[in-house]
Design a protein around this motif. Structure first.
Motif, short mmCIF file in Angstrom:
data_model
loop_
_atom_site.label_atom_id
_atom_site.label_comp_id
_atom_site.label_asym_id
_atom_site.label_seq_id
_atom_site.Cartn_x
_atom_site.Cartn_y
_atom_site.Cartn_z
N GLU A 188 54.49 48.77 16.73
CA GLU A 188 54.08 48.43 15.38
C GLU A 188 54.90 47.28 14.82
N ASP A 189 56.07 47.03 15.38
CA ASP A 189 56.94 45.97 14.89
C ASP A 189 56.77 44.65 15.65
N ASN A 190 55.74 44.50 16.43
CA ASN A 190 55.46 43.27 17.15
C ASN A 190 54.03 42.83 16.88
N TRP A 191 53.82 42.26 15.71
CA TRP A 191 52.48 41.79 15.34
C TRP A 191 52.62 40.59 14.42
N LEU A 192 51.64 39.71 14.48
CA LEU A 192 51.57 38.55 13.60
C LEU A 192 50.14 38.34 13.15
N MET A 193 49.96 38.05 11.87
CA MET A 193 48.67 37.62 11.34
C MET A 193 48.69 36.10 11.37
N LEU A 194 47.73 35.50 12.03
CA LEU A 194 47.71 34.05 12.28
C LEU A 194 46.50 33.39 11.64
N THR A 195 46.73 32.26 11.01
CA THR A 195 45.63 31.45 10.49
C THR A 195 45.89 29.98 10.81
N VAL A 196 44.83 29.24 10.99
CA VAL A 196 44.89 27.78 11.15
C VAL A 196 43.87 27.22 10.18
N SER A 197 44.32 26.33 9.30
CA SER A 197 43.41 25.72 8.34
C SER A 197 43.46 24.21 8.46
N HIS A 198 42.38 23.57 8.09
CA HIS A 198 42.31 22.11 8.13
C HIS A 198 42.93 21.57 6.86
N GLY A 199 43.72 20.54 7.03
CA GLY A 199 44.42 19.95 5.89
C GLY A 199 45.91 20.26 5.96
N GLY A 200 46.61 19.81 4.93
CA GLY A 200 48.06 19.92 4.93
C GLY A 200 48.63 21.14 4.24
N THR A 201 47.80 22.05 3.79
CA THR A 201 48.32 23.25 3.13
C THR A 201 47.68 24.49 3.74
N PRO A 202 48.42 25.61 3.73
CA PRO A 202 47.83 26.83 4.28
C PRO A 202 46.59 27.24 3.51
N SER A 203 45.64 27.79 4.22
CA SER A 203 44.39 28.23 3.62
C SER A 203 44.60 29.44 2.74
N ALA A 204 43.94 29.45 1.61
CA ALA A 204 43.98 30.61 0.72
C ALA A 204 42.92 31.63 1.13
N ALA A 205 42.11 31.27 2.10
CA ALA A 205 41.04 32.17 2.54
C ALA A 205 41.62 33.40 3.21
N LYS A 206 40.97 34.51 3.01
CA LYS A 206 41.40 35.75 3.64
C LYS A 206 40.90 35.75 5.08
N TYR A 241 44.65 11.25 12.91
CA TYR A 241 45.27 12.07 11.87
C TYR A 241 44.20 12.95 11.24
N VAL A 242 44.14 14.16 11.72
CA VAL A 242 43.23 15.19 11.22
C VAL A 242 44.10 16.44 11.06
N PRO A 243 44.89 16.50 9.99
CA PRO A 243 45.92 17.54 9.90
C PRO A 243 45.39 18.97 9.91
N VAL A 244 46.19 19.82 10.52
CA VAL A 244 45.94 21.26 10.54
C VAL A 244 47.24 21.96 10.18
N THR A 245 47.11 23.07 9.47
CA THR A 245 48.27 23.85 9.07
C THR A 245 48.17 25.24 9.69
N ALA A 246 49.23 25.62 10.36
CA ALA A 246 49.31 26.93 11.00
C ALA A 246 50.22 27.82 10.17
N HIS A 247 49.78 29.06 9.99
CA HIS A 247 50.58 30.03 9.22
C HIS A 247 50.62 31.35 9.99
#
Length: 136
Positions: A33-51, A95-101
């Motif tokens: 349970e202690d080895n998990w990550l929620m990952l998102t990749v969004s287009h642009g320079g800021t993390p996506s607010a999308a769920k 230059y087509v930026p992507v932001t990983a969170h």
């Protein structure tokens, strides 16, 4: 009566043999349970607010199209995404930026990661399989 006793003895022997193997076979439920990550990749320079996003689980690997590779890279970097060794690739200069969170836990330690990259090729070279969220 002898058949019932023989069956019980056999069952007890099998259980006794199986229990030690199961106990040492892997990680505890708490470690998994202690080895998990929620990952998102969004287009642009800021993390996506999308769920949404992709849940990477390790111990055992799952929930991600490249879970085994991503978990192995994270294990080698002790859960620090920024410490995953960069791979060599001839990425375009586009230059087509992507932001990983990423946020979650690695071996009980909180993980929070944000990185903006000039394009998806550069993202892949710097973070390995972790943010390779496309289907295998």
């Amino acid at each position: 009566m002898k058949t019932v006793r023989a069956g019980l003895v056999t069952a007890l022997v099998l259980l006794a043999c199986a229990a030690p193997a199961r106990a040492g076979a892997g990680h505890s439920a708490e470690e998994a349970e202690d080895n998990w990550l929620m990952l998102t990749v969004s287009h642009g320079g800021t993390p996506s607010a999308a769920k949404g996003g992709t849940m990477l689980r390790c111990d055992p690997p799952g929930g991600h199209p490249h879970a085994a590779a991503a978990c192995a890279e994270l294990a080698a970097a002790n859960g620090h995404i920024g410490d995953i060794p960069a791979k060599h690739a001839n990425c375009p200069a586009d230059y087509v930026p992507v932001t990983a969170h990423a946020h979650g836990k690695w071996r009980g330690r909180a993980v929070e990661y944000n990185g903006t990259f000039s394009n998806t090729c550069v993202l892949a070279t710097r973070t390995g399989s972790v943010f390779a969220l496309d289907e295998a």
